[in-house]
Motif scaffolding. Structure first.
Motif, PDB file in Angstrom:
ATOM      1  N   ALA A  63     -78.108 -18.003  22.952  1.00  0.00           N
ATOM      2  CA  ALA A  63     -78.717 -19.210  23.369  1.00  0.00           C
ATOM      3  C   ALA A  63     -78.971 -19.848  22.350  1.00  0.00           C
ATOM      4  O   ALA A  63     -78.877 -21.168  22.278  1.00  0.00           O
ATOM      5  N   GLN A  64     -79.158 -19.560  21.113  1.00  0.00           N
ATOM      6  CA  GLN A  64     -79.582 -20.214  19.841  1.00  0.00           C
ATOM      7  C   GLN A  64     -78.139 -20.732  19.534  1.00  0.00           C
ATOM      8  O   GLN A  64     -78.374 -22.029  19.113  1.00  0.00           O
ATOM      9  N   ALA A  65     -77.161 -20.250  19.447  1.00  0.00           N
ATOM     10  CA  ALA A  65     -75.883 -20.857  19.156  1.00  0.00           C
ATOM     11  C   ALA A  65     -75.386 -21.797  19.875  1.00  0.00           C
ATOM     12  O   ALA A  65     -74.981 -22.913  19.551  1.00  0.00           O
ATOM     13  N   ASP A  66     -75.835 -21.948  21.276  1.00  0.00           N
ATOM     14  CA  ASP A  66     -75.698 -22.685  22.303  1.00  0.00           C
ATOM     15  C   ASP A  66     -76.147 -24.009  21.849  1.00  0.00           C
ATOM     16  O   ASP A  66     -75.852 -25.267  21.826  1.00  0.00           O
ATOM     17  N   THR A  72     -75.667 -30.288  17.437  1.00  0.00           N
ATOM     18  CA  THR A  72     -74.615 -30.860  16.602  1.00  0.00           C
ATOM     19  C   THR A  72     -73.700 -31.745  17.280  1.00  0.00           C
ATOM     20  O   THR A  72     -73.418 -32.955  16.802  1.00  0.00           O
ATOM     21  N   GLU A  73     -73.375 -31.501  18.483  1.00  0.00           N
ATOM     22  CA  GLU A  73     -72.418 -32.703  19.209  1.00  0.00           C
ATOM     23  C   GLU A  73     -73.052 -33.716  19.622  1.00  0.00           C
ATOM     24  O   GLU A  73     -72.729 -35.096  19.587  1.00  0.00           O
ATOM     25  N   LYS A  74     -74.567 -33.689  19.825  1.00  0.00           N
ATOM     26  CA  LYS A  74     -75.317 -34.684  20.347  1.00  0.00           C
ATOM     27  C   LYS A  74     -75.441 -35.730  19.318  1.00  0.00           C
ATOM     28  O   LYS A  74     -75.637 -36.876  19.383  1.00  0.00           O
ATOM     29  N   TYR A  75     -75.746 -35.446  18.036  1.00  0.00           N
ATOM     30  CA  TYR A  75     -75.769 -36.184  16.965  1.00  0.00           C
ATOM     31  C   TYR A  75     -75.046 -36.447  16.035  1.00  0.00           C
ATOM     32  O   TYR A  75     -75.305 -36.547  14.914  1.00  0.00           O
TER      33      TYR A  75
END
Length: 76
Positions: A63-66, A72-75
């Motif tokens: 869950a943490q990796a997700d 990362t993808e969002k920003y």
């Protein structure tokens, strides 16, 4: 306390002024509340069994990796 002693105590209490009787009632109620709170309450907690268990389905990633991937993808 004998029955006679209790009756004498009741007679004495009834001779008190209204304010003193209310104060006596409050003291007695407070003592009863304290005694009631000292006794542990027995309850059936079986419906809470497993509430803190963490289940991870097979093939599911961390869950943490997700969350890191999501951020990362969002920003970018």
């Amino acid at each position: 306390m004998t029955s006679q002693e209790l009756q004498n105590l009741q007679k004495q209490a009834l001779q008190l002024s209204n304010g003193d009787r209310w104060q006596l009632v409050q003291v007695l109620l407070d003592s009863l509340k304290r005694e009631a709170n000292l006794k542990p309450k027995r309850r059936n907690l079986s419906h809470l069994r497993g509430i803190a268990k963490i289940s991870v389905a097979t093939g599911e990633s961390n869950a943490q990796a997700d969350y890191v991937t999501y951020l990362t993808e969002k920003y970018q």
